[in-house]
Design a protein around this motif. Structure first.
Motif, PDB file in Angstrom:
ATOM      1  N   CYS A  45     -33.582  59.918  57.149  1.00  0.00           N
ATOM      2  CA  CYS A  45     -32.766  59.476  58.279  1.00  0.00           C
ATOM      3  C   CYS A  45     -31.526  60.363  58.388  1.00  0.00           C
ATOM      4  O   CYS A  45     -30.773  60.500  57.427  1.00  0.00           O
ATOM      5  CB  CYS A  45     -32.362  58.020  58.093  1.00  0.00           C
ATOM      6  SG  CYS A  45     -31.348  57.390  59.447  1.00  0.00           S
ATOM      7  N   PRO A  46     -31.285  60.977  59.550  1.00  0.00           N
ATOM      8  CA  PRO A  46     -30.101  61.820  59.693  1.00  0.00           C
ATOM      9  C   PRO A  46     -28.801  61.017  59.731  1.00  0.00           C
ATOM     10  O   PRO A  46     -27.724  61.553  59.469  1.00  0.00           O
ATOM     11  CB  PRO A  46     -30.333  62.559  61.010  1.00  0.00           C
ATOM     12  CG  PRO A  46     -31.311  61.734  61.755  1.00  0.00           C
ATOM     13  CD  PRO A  46     -32.127  60.997  60.740  1.00  0.00           C
ATOM     14  N   THR A  47     -28.888  59.707  60.017  1.00  0.00           N
ATOM     15  CA  THR A  47     -27.685  58.880  60.114  1.00  0.00           C
ATOM     16  C   THR A  47     -27.213  58.393  58.742  1.00  0.00           C
ATOM     17  O   THR A  47     -26.056  58.571  58.382  1.00  0.00           O
ATOM     18  CB  THR A  47     -27.959  57.664  61.023  1.00  0.00           C
ATOM     19  OG1 THR A  47     -28.509  58.119  62.252  1.00  0.00           O
ATOM     20  CG2 THR A  47     -26.683  56.883  61.282  1.00  0.00           C
ATOM     21  N   CYS A  48     -28.132  57.786  57.966  1.00  0.00           N
ATOM     22  CA  CYS A  48     -27.732  57.219  56.674  1.00  0.00           C
ATOM     23  C   CYS A  48     -28.175  58.061  55.486  1.00  0.00           C
ATOM     24  O   CYS A  48     -27.685  57.871  54.374  1.00  0.00           O
ATOM     25  CB  CYS A  48     -28.258  55.793  56.536  1.00  0.00           C
ATOM     26  SG  CYS A  48     -30.052  55.685  56.430  1.00  0.00           S
ATOM     27  N   VAL A  56     -31.494  60.306  49.688  1.00  0.00           N
ATOM     28  CA  VAL A  56     -31.977  61.658  49.379  1.00  0.00           C
ATOM     29  C   VAL A  56     -31.055  62.754  49.893  1.00  0.00           C
ATOM     30  O   VAL A  56     -31.052  63.852  49.360  1.00  0.00           O
ATOM     31  CB  VAL A  56     -33.407  61.870  49.937  1.00  0.00           C
ATOM     32  CG1 VAL A  56     -34.415  61.057  49.154  1.00  0.00           C
ATOM     33  CG2 VAL A  56     -33.491  61.549  51.407  1.00  0.00           C
ATOM     34  N   VAL A  57     -30.273  62.484  50.935  1.00  0.00           N
ATOM     35  CA  VAL A  57     -29.299  63.458  51.431  1.00  0.00           C
ATOM     36  C   VAL A  57     -27.995  62.731  51.777  1.00  0.00           C
ATOM     37  O   VAL A  57     -27.996  61.522  52.022  1.00  0.00           O
ATOM     38  CB  VAL A  57     -29.813  64.206  52.691  1.00  0.00           C
ATOM     39  CG1 VAL A  57     -30.972  65.105  52.368  1.00  0.00           C
ATOM     40  CG2 VAL A  57     -30.177  63.248  53.798  1.00  0.00           C
ATOM     41  N   GLN A  58     -26.916  63.476  51.764  1.00  0.00           N
ATOM     42  CA  GLN A  58     -25.643  62.895  52.154  1.00  0.00           C
ATOM     43  C   GLN A  58     -25.627  62.729  53.673  1.00  0.00           C
ATOM     44  O   GLN A  58     -26.009  63.636  54.402  1.00  0.00           O
ATOM     45  CB  GLN A  58     -24.481  63.804  51.733  1.00  0.00           C
ATOM     46  CG  GLN A  58     -24.324  63.907  50.217  1.00  0.00           C
ATOM     47  CD  GLN A  58     -24.019  62.543  49.598  1.00  0.00           C
ATOM     48  OE1 GLN A  58     -23.333  61.730  50.170  1.00  0.00           O
ATOM     49  NE2 GLN A  58     -24.580  62.329  48.415  1.00  0.00           N
ATOM     50  N   PRO A  59     -25.197  61.572  54.188  1.00  0.00           N
ATOM     51  CA  PRO A  59     -25.181  61.364  55.641  1.00  0.00           C
ATOM     52  C   PRO A  59     -24.199  62.311  56.314  1.00  0.00           C
ATOM     53  O   PRO A  59     -23.186  62.690  55.752  1.00  0.00           O
ATOM     54  CB  PRO A  59     -24.741  59.911  55.805  1.00  0.00           C
ATOM     55  CG  PRO A  59     -24.232  59.468  54.498  1.00  0.00           C
ATOM     56  CD  PRO A  59     -24.755  60.404  53.455  1.00  0.00           C
ATOM     57  N   ALA A  60     -24.565  62.715  57.523  1.00  0.00           N
ATOM     58  CA  ALA A  60     -23.745  63.679  58.259  1.00  0.00           C
ATOM     59  C   ALA A  60     -22.537  63.026  58.901  1.00  0.00           C
ATOM     60  O   ALA A  60     -22.441  61.910  59.179  1.00  0.00           O
ATOM     61  CB  ALA A  60     -24.581  64.349  59.343  1.00  0.00           C
TER      62      ALA A  60
END
Length: 60
Positions: A45-48, A56-60
Motif C-alpha cells: 500500500c503506498p499510503t500506509c 514492508v515500506v515506510q509510508p510516503a
C-alpha cells in the motif's frame, strides 16, 4: 527461423496492432483496517506501507 515470403501490407499490420489493448489496473481495498485506501493487487500500500498485514515500506 521463419522469414515472411512477402511484405505485410499496411492495413494488415494496422489491423493486427489494433488488437493490442491495455487493461485498467484492478484496485482493491488495503487490508489494513485503519487505512482501507484503494491500491493495486499484490503491491504494498503506498499510503500506509503494509502488505499482507506486515509493514514492508515506510509510508510516503
Amino acid at each position: 527461423m521463419a522469414v515472411p515470403k512477402r511484405k505485410m501490407s499496411r492495413s494488415n499490420t494496422r489491423s493486427r496492432r489494433a488488437q493490442w489493448k491495455t487493461a485498467a489496473v484492478h484496485l482493491v481495498a488495503c487490508s489494513n483496517k485503519a487505512c482501507r485506501q484503494p491500491k493495486p493487487q499484490h503491491v504494498a500500500c503506498p499510503t500506509c506501507g503494509q502488505y499482507d498485514g506486515r509493514q514492508v515500506v515506510q509510508p510516503a
